[in-house]
Design a protein around this motif. Structure first.
Motif, short mmCIF file in Angstrom:
data_model
loop_
_atom_site.label_atom_id
_atom_site.label_comp_id
_atom_site.label_asym_id
_atom_site.label_seq_id
_atom_site.Cartn_x
_atom_site.Cartn_y
_atom_site.Cartn_z
N GLU A 37 13.59 70.53 1.70
CA GLU A 37 12.94 69.26 1.35
C GLU A 37 12.15 68.77 2.55
OE1 GLU A 37 12.92 67.86 -1.56
OE2 GLU A 37 14.66 68.72 -2.59
N ASP A 38 11.25 67.82 2.29
CA ASP A 38 10.52 67.14 3.36
C ASP A 38 11.24 65.89 3.83
OD1 ASP A 38 8.21 68.78 3.65
OD2 ASP A 38 7.49 68.02 1.73
N ARG A 39 12.18 65.40 3.01
CA ARG A 39 12.96 64.22 3.35
C ARG A 39 14.44 64.51 3.16
NH1 ARG A 39 11.63 59.30 0.11
NH2 ARG A 39 11.57 60.76 -1.60
N VAL A 40 15.27 63.81 3.90
CA VAL A 40 16.72 63.96 3.82
C VAL A 40 17.22 63.17 2.61
CG1 VAL A 40 18.90 63.61 5.03
CG2 VAL A 40 16.83 64.18 6.33
N PRO A 41 17.86 63.82 1.64
CA PRO A 41 18.30 63.09 0.44
C PRO A 41 19.24 61.91 0.72
CG PRO A 41 18.41 65.44 0.06
CD PRO A 41 18.10 65.25 1.52
N SER A 42 20.15 62.05 1.67
CA SER A 42 21.13 60.99 1.90
C SER A 42 20.54 59.79 2.63
CB SER A 42 22.33 61.53 2.66
OG SER A 42 21.93 62.06 3.92
N THR A 43 19.57 60.01 3.53
CA THR A 43 19.02 58.91 4.33
C THR A 43 17.58 58.57 3.96
OG1 THR A 43 18.13 60.36 6.05
CG2 THR A 43 20.44 59.64 6.30
N LYS A 44 16.93 59.45 3.23
CA LYS A 44 15.51 59.33 2.84
C LYS A 44 14.55 59.45 4.02
CE LYS A 44 17.07 58.33 -1.30
NZ LYS A 44 18.46 58.77 -1.26
N GLU A 45 15.05 59.82 5.19
CA GLU A 45 14.20 59.98 6.37
C GLU A 45 13.29 61.19 6.20
OE1 GLU A 45 16.17 59.65 10.32
OE2 GLU A 45 17.97 59.37 9.11
N PRO A 46 12.05 61.11 6.70
CA PRO A 46 11.20 62.29 6.69
C PRO A 46 11.68 63.28 7.75
CG PRO A 46 10.07 60.45 7.74
CD PRO A 46 11.40 59.94 7.25
N ASP A 47 12.10 64.44 7.35
CA ASP A 47 12.59 65.45 8.29
C ASP A 47 12.70 66.77 7.53
OD1 ASP A 47 13.52 66.72 10.53
OD2 ASP A 47 15.40 65.61 10.66
N PRO A 48 11.64 67.57 7.50
CA PRO A 48 11.68 68.83 6.76
C PRO A 48 12.81 69.72 7.26
CG PRO A 48 9.51 68.45 7.72
CD PRO A 48 10.41 67.38 8.23
N TYR A 49 13.44 70.41 6.31
CA TYR A 49 14.55 71.29 6.68
C TYR A 49 14.68 72.42 5.67
CZ TYR A 49 17.12 69.01 2.90
OH TYR A 49 17.51 68.55 1.68
N MET A 50 15.35 73.48 6.12
CA MET A 50 15.81 74.57 5.26
C MET A 50 17.32 74.59 5.40
SD MET A 50 15.68 77.10 3.17
CE MET A 50 13.94 77.38 2.96
N HIS A 51 18.01 74.48 4.28
CA HIS A 51 19.48 74.45 4.25
C HIS A 51 19.91 75.68 3.48
CE1 HIS A 51 23.45 72.84 4.41
NE2 HIS A 51 23.41 72.02 3.37
N ILE A 52 20.62 76.60 4.17
CA ILE A 52 21.05 77.85 3.53
C ILE A 52 22.56 77.86 3.36
CG2 ILE A 52 19.06 79.19 4.29
CD1 ILE A 52 20.84 80.28 6.58
#
Length: 179
Positions: A37-52
């Motif tokens: 995602e481009d945003r963190v679902p729990s905080t709604k902060e913009p911070d792209p990530y890959m979660h494996i």
């Protein structure tokens, strides 16, 4: 509340693809999912990530985050690097030694086997620097009871003195010799 099991344990990694390849090659863990995602679902902060998410067996899931916009990954400089680690349990010493051979074949430095009396294990690091332990139980019910029976007393003594209580010194006599 009673916890049924740990859903997943998550760590940061330097490179998601490299991490997936390493855990498949060295520990035979399959990739079972990925979320990005481009945003963190729990905080709604913009911070792209890959979660494996990796299958660690019997419903256990090991997860990692690659965070490209964060400062380079480091470690807690106030904690010795041997302290924080992920320990995986395997069936027996044959599997421990097979894991050692696979890790060494992948060019990794392996420490051990280390005899903890109630289990034996080896140690090596993943591509992000996380210390991994492959362990197998070598204990008896009597040894486990002996350890459990002294645990609370050890905690109380440690709390007062901050010196290692000697109740379970017998666990590492093979590694350190008798006290």
């Amino acid at each position: 509340m009673k916890i049924d099991q740990i859903h997943h344990v998550a760590y940061r990694c330097k490179d998601a693809k490299q991490t997936v390849e390493f855990y498949k090659k060295v520990l035979n863990m399959d990739l079972i999912g990925a979320i990005a995602e481009d945003r963190v679902p729990s905080t709604k902060e913009p911070d792209p990530y890959m979660h494996i998410f990796l299958d660690a067996g019997q419903g256990n899931i090991l997860a990692f985050f690659e965070l490209p916009n964060s400062p380079p990954m480091g470690r807690d400089q106030n904690t010795p690097d041997w302290t924080q680690h992920i320990a995986f349990q395997v069936k027996d010493m044959d599997v421990v030694m097979e894991a050692k051979a696979r890790a060494e074949a992948a060019g990794l430095e392996v420490v051990g086997p280390t005899d903890h009396n109630i289990f034996q294990s080896i140690y090596f690091r993943d591509p992000s620097g996380h210390r991994l332990e492959i362990a197998t139980w070598t204990t008896t019910p009597e040894k486990m009871k002996r350890m459990a029976d002294s645990a609370q007393d050890m905690i109380e003594e440690w709390s007062r003195t901050k010196k290692p209580p000697r109740h379970t010194a017998w666990l590492h006599e093979k590694e350190f010799g008798p006290n």
